[in-house]
Design a protein around this motif. Sequence first.
Motif, PDB file in Angstrom:
ATOM      1  N   CYS A  11       0.830  -1.205   0.000  1.00 24.99           N
ATOM      2  CA  CYS A  11       0.000   0.000   0.000  1.00 24.99           C
ATOM      3  C   CYS A  11       0.866   1.257   0.000  1.00 24.99           C
ATOM      4  O   CYS A  11       0.641   2.179  -0.790  1.00 24.99           O
ATOM      5  CB  CYS A  11      -0.925  -0.013   1.213  1.00 24.99           C
ATOM      6  N   SER A 122       0.004   0.822   5.283  1.00 25.03           N
ATOM      7  CA  SER A 122      -1.319   0.299   5.627  1.00 25.03           C
ATOM      8  C   SER A 122      -1.316  -0.156   7.078  1.00 25.03           C
ATOM      9  O   SER A 122      -0.283  -0.566   7.616  1.00 25.03           O
ATOM     10  CB  SER A 122      -1.671  -0.871   4.705  1.00 25.03           C
ATOM     11  N   VAL A 154      -3.341   4.073   6.099  1.00 24.05           N
ATOM     12  CA  VAL A 154      -4.546   3.662   5.383  1.00 24.05           C
ATOM     13  C   VAL A 154      -5.218   2.521   6.140  1.00 24.05           C
ATOM     14  O   VAL A 154      -4.617   1.465   6.350  1.00 24.05           O
ATOM     15  CB  VAL A 154      -4.220   3.226   3.941  1.00 24.05           C
ATOM     16  N   PRO A 156      -8.176  -0.391   6.558  1.00 28.63           N
ATOM     17  CA  PRO A 156      -8.937  -1.262   5.652  1.00 28.63           C
ATOM     18  C   PRO A 156     -10.437  -1.061   5.803  1.00 28.63           C
ATOM     19  O   PRO A 156     -10.902  -0.354   6.698  1.00 28.63           O
ATOM     20  CB  PRO A 156      -8.527  -2.668   6.116  1.00 28.63           C
ATOM     21  N   GLN A 187      -9.416   6.277   5.874  1.00 33.23           N
ATOM     22  CA  GLN A 187     -10.231   5.069   5.963  1.00 33.23           C
ATOM     23  C   GLN A 187     -10.797   4.727   4.594  1.00 33.23           C
ATOM     24  O   GLN A 187     -11.432   5.565   3.947  1.00 33.23           O
ATOM     25  CB  GLN A 187     -11.355   5.261   6.971  1.00 33.23           C
ATOM     26  N   ASN A 188     -10.584   3.502   4.155  1.00 36.44           N
ATOM     27  CA  ASN A 188     -11.037   3.084   2.829  1.00 36.44           C
ATOM     28  C   ASN A 188     -12.536   3.291   2.640  1.00 36.44           C
ATOM     29  O   ASN A 188     -12.983   3.662   1.557  1.00 36.44           O
ATOM     30  CB  ASN A 188     -10.682   1.620   2.586  1.00 36.44           C
ATOM     31  N   ILE A 225     -15.003  -4.384  -4.041  1.00 37.93           N
ATOM     32  CA  ILE A 225     -15.027  -3.201  -3.201  1.00 37.93           C
ATOM     33  C   ILE A 225     -16.431  -3.028  -2.647  1.00 37.93           C
ATOM     34  O   ILE A 225     -17.403  -3.323  -3.337  1.00 37.93           O
ATOM     35  CB  ILE A 225     -14.596  -1.962  -4.017  1.00 37.93           C
ATOM     36  N   LEU A 240      -8.527   1.065  -7.650  1.00 35.84           N
ATOM     37  CA  LEU A 240      -7.490   1.321  -6.659  1.00 35.84           C
ATOM     38  C   LEU A 240      -6.715   2.584  -6.996  1.00 35.84           C
ATOM     39  O   LEU A 240      -6.342   3.361  -6.112  1.00 35.84           O
ATOM     40  CB  LEU A 240      -6.549   0.116  -6.589  1.00 35.84           C
ATOM     41  N   MET A 243      -8.562   5.644  -5.761  1.00 38.41           N
ATOM     42  CA  MET A 243      -8.440   5.840  -4.316  1.00 38.41           C
ATOM     43  C   MET A 243      -7.059   6.382  -3.957  1.00 38.41           C
ATOM     44  O   MET A 243      -6.935   7.320  -3.164  1.00 38.41           O
ATOM     45  CB  MET A 243      -8.721   4.526  -3.585  1.00 38.41           C
ATOM     46  N   ASN A 244      -6.018   5.809  -4.555  1.00 35.89           N
ATOM     47  CA  ASN A 244      -4.661   6.303  -4.295  1.00 35.89           C
ATOM     48  C   ASN A 244      -4.501   7.753  -4.741  1.00 35.89           C
ATOM     49  O   ASN A 244      -3.860   8.558  -4.060  1.00 35.89           O
ATOM     50  CB  ASN A 244      -3.640   5.420  -5.015  1.00 35.89           C
TER      51      ASN A 244
END
Length: 458
Positions: A11, A122, A154, A156, A187-188, A225, A240, A243-244
Amino acid sequence: MSSIFVSVGQCGNQLAKTLIDQLLLNQINQNSYLYDNYDGKFHFVNLDSESKVIKNLYASHKQNLRIENLINTKCGRGSNWASGYTGLKKDGSLKIIEKSLESIRKESERCDFLLSFIVMHSLSGGTGSGCGSKLIEQLRDEFGWKKLIMTQSVAPFRAGELPLQHYNNLLCMSHLQEYADFISLHQNDDVLDILNKISLESSRPSNTSVTSKTGLLPFNSTKLIKKSNLNDDTYASVTLNDMNSYIVKSILSAINPVDNISLKSQSFGLELLELQKFLCPNFNLKIVEIYNVNSLNVTKTIYEKNNPLVKRLFSRVPKYKANSNEYYTSLNSLFVARGMQDFNEYKSEYVLGQLLNESDLMQKTLNPVKWNPFSMDFWTSKNSLSDSEKVKMNSLTLVTNRNKCCEYLRDVLEKSMLKYSVKAYVHWYEKFNIDKEFFENSFEKIRFTIDSYDQMTQ
């Protein structure tokens, strides 16, 4: 003043790749040598237990990275905090930590003046959480308390990604509370909800639909997801990379040079120090959130009575406690407004005036504590970030320290204690000498953090 970015685990190194992409798009960010050295190499140290992500990172940016600062072993950590923290018998984490520390020492000597370490990782993986915890502990021993340790951590999905994630989150967060100065928690679940809202705002056509009774959406063709709680049947595909990219843009919008702390358009890199001093004056209360919105540069924006980005920003910020109409309470909040670099008549007072016109909305949404008369501050910058097409964007970023983090901490504490009470998976930690006392100390640190936030936000 310079900062060394330390990326740990898969991550962390994926974030590092996105971060380098953004820095190369925005050369103005390098004015203060905050990120790179005189030879164009970035102040980055990257480590992972496996080599795949590290090799891909170097292949993409070999001209900006030192190969001696890319460190990996041949064996993963099995998504186990303990194996990353104490190491495996044949190829342990201690070896990778020693190599990383040596690279960090050498990189620190290349800095004009080292101010901080920014650790990206992460909370749930074995390397990101375990090796990350060990490395932060060693950095504190090596450099003392004179250098800031700031993390981009980060978390999960709460629904669960790994069977050991609650233990990993617990042990890693307790370590961060003890050794770090500033914890930026991403937070994801929150990032996904924000990206879904952005997709709906931009009216992008949906190219995917819910195909599972569990409410999961296809993710990168091979992963899943979680569907957000938006009351809408249409969802865009969130990858992904999306999000990054959102996390990295939020980070850069918060820490890049600003006009308030610059002298003659030259930044000295004090933004990170000022962030920590303002947002986290209490050592026990240092978990912050970052939210960011962008819009194209429009000539009318600077002259409008209200800043249109404010309402967009607050439409994406979670306001209410779970299953309640009660607002979260903030200790300190910082707004960073960027843009309008194309205007010769640009003045920060224009932007500040727009923000202050929305002070009632800010007060209502952030619900600041009554005992702090200076709970909000405002930074402005003429320069802003470019997007992937090198189009300049206005942006507004909120960095806030509030009690929302307690929901995450309580969830981690309750679920890890429930598992621990029946000794579920405990043997995977005991084999690496993580005993009962270690767990109990971690439980106590998290409880203390929650209690501290509760006491200060009443």
